[in-house]
Design an enzyme around this catalytic site. Sequence first.
Site, PDB file in Angstrom:
ATOM      1  N   GLU A   1       0.056  -1.371   5.574  1.00  0.00           N
ATOM      2  CA  GLU A   1       1.092  -0.951   6.529  1.00  0.00           C
ATOM      3  C   GLU A   1       0.944   0.518   6.887  1.00  0.00           C
ATOM      4  OE1 GLU A   1       5.081   0.686   7.774  1.00  0.00           O
ATOM      5  OE2 GLU A   1       3.797   1.237   6.078  1.00  0.00           O
TER       6      GLU A   1
ATOM      7  N   ASP B   1       0.826  -1.212   0.000  1.00  0.00           N
ATOM      8  CA  ASP B   1       0.000   0.000   0.000  1.00  0.00           C
ATOM      9  C   ASP B   1       0.854   1.255   0.000  1.00  0.00           C
ATOM     10  OD1 ASP B   1       0.795  -0.677   2.681  1.00  0.00           O
ATOM     11  OD2 ASP B   1      -0.636   0.802   3.439  1.00  0.00           O
TER      12      ASP B   1
END
Length: 406
Positions: A173, A80
Site C-alpha cells: 500500500e 507493509d
Amino acid sequence: MKKVHERFLEYVKVDTKSDETTRVTPSTKGQLELGKILAEELKKIGVDEVRISDKGYVYACLKSNCDKDIPKIGFISHMDTAPDMSGKNVNPKIVENYDGKDIELGNGYTLSPSFSPELPMYKGQTLITTDGTTLLGADDKAGVAEIITAIEYLINHPEIKHGDIKIGFTPDEEIGEGADHFDVEGFGADFAYTLDGGRIGELEYENFNAASAKVEIIGKNVHPGSAKGKMINSILVAHEFVSMLPLNEVPEKTEGYEGFSFLLDIQGEVEKTSLSFIIRDFDKEGFKNRKERFNEIANELNKKYGEGTVTVTLKDQYMNMKEMIEPRMHIVETAEKAMKQCGIEPIKKPIRGGTDGARLSFMGLPTPNIFTGGENFHGRYEYISVNSMEKAVEVILNIIKIYAEK
C-alpha cells in the site's frame, strides 16, 4: 484471548518495508512472511475461509451466524510499512501512565509536546513508541491487529449476531500498489472499511486525486572553458523547471483541501537530470490543471533550449473516492454512530494522502477509512495509544452490531 497491543507488538517484529524498485508483488519477502503468520493466526482462532493469493494478499471470511439478510462487511488493512525509514529490528518502548512530558526514546531522540502538540491529550494512557532508530509500524500493523482482535472477540461471543465478515490484508500500500491485485469479486463484500487512519475518531471518505510525474532533462556537456553558447546544463534547467511551479503549493506550505506538487527526488549531472514528483489535489479540475502545468513548462523550456530537452511522463495513481462513497453514505453514517456509541466524537476530514480504499472504491468496493490510533506515521517519532487501539476494536464491533440489528 490476546490483547490488541500484544498482537501489534508481535507484528512489528517482522520487517515489511515495501520497495518500489523490485517490480514484484509483494515487493519484499517480509510481507509474505507476515501474511503467512496472519493466515495461520486466523485459522487458529477459528475463521472459516482463509487463503493467501500468489501475490501475497490475505483473504478470510467469518461466516454469518444468523439467518437474517445482513450486508457482507469487509475490513481491510495493509501489511507493509513505509520505505521512508527502516522497519527492521523494531524495538518498541512501552510508556505506561504517560505523564504528558517529554519521552526519551533513546539513541539521542526525544518525543516532545513541542514537536507533537497532541501528546498531552494522551496523559494517563499507555503509549507505544519507537527507540528512535526505526519507524514503529502502526501504519498499518495496528489496523491488522485491531481487525483480528475484533474477529476473535466475535468468535468467542457467538451471542453477537453478524453477517459474513470479510477480512483483507494487502501488500505494498505504501508504494501505491495495494489494490493492484486485490480480488474484489472473490473478496465478496458489499462494502468495506480500511483501518488505516491516524488519531482516534478519524473517519475519512475523501482523499487526494494523485499522480506521479517523472521529468527527464537532457543537457549538452562542453568543456567549461569553451562552453559559452553551447553548453546546456541539465541541472540548471531542472532548477528552472522547479521554479516555474507554484512555489507556495508544496506540502510544507499547504493544509486542508489545498493541493500541491512535491519534488521527491533529483538525480543529475550536466548531461542528464531526472526529477520525481507527486501531484495531489482534491478537486478534479484542479488536479487536471496541475498536470497540464507540467506539460506547459516542458513546452516552454523546449522552445528555449531545443525540442526534446525536457520530457514529462505523468501517471495517475488514484482518485478521490468521495464520488463513489457519497451515493452510499450509510457506510459513513454507520461508522459515525459506531464511534459515538463508545464515546468517540468522529473527526471527519479529507485524507491528505491515499489508502487502498480509494482505489477499491473505484473497483466497485466502497471503502472509507477509520482510525487506528497512531500518530507521526513513517518515522522515528511514530507512536500509538493502547487505549485508541482498544477503541478501534470497539468501533469495528459496533459497526457489525449496527448492521446486524437493522
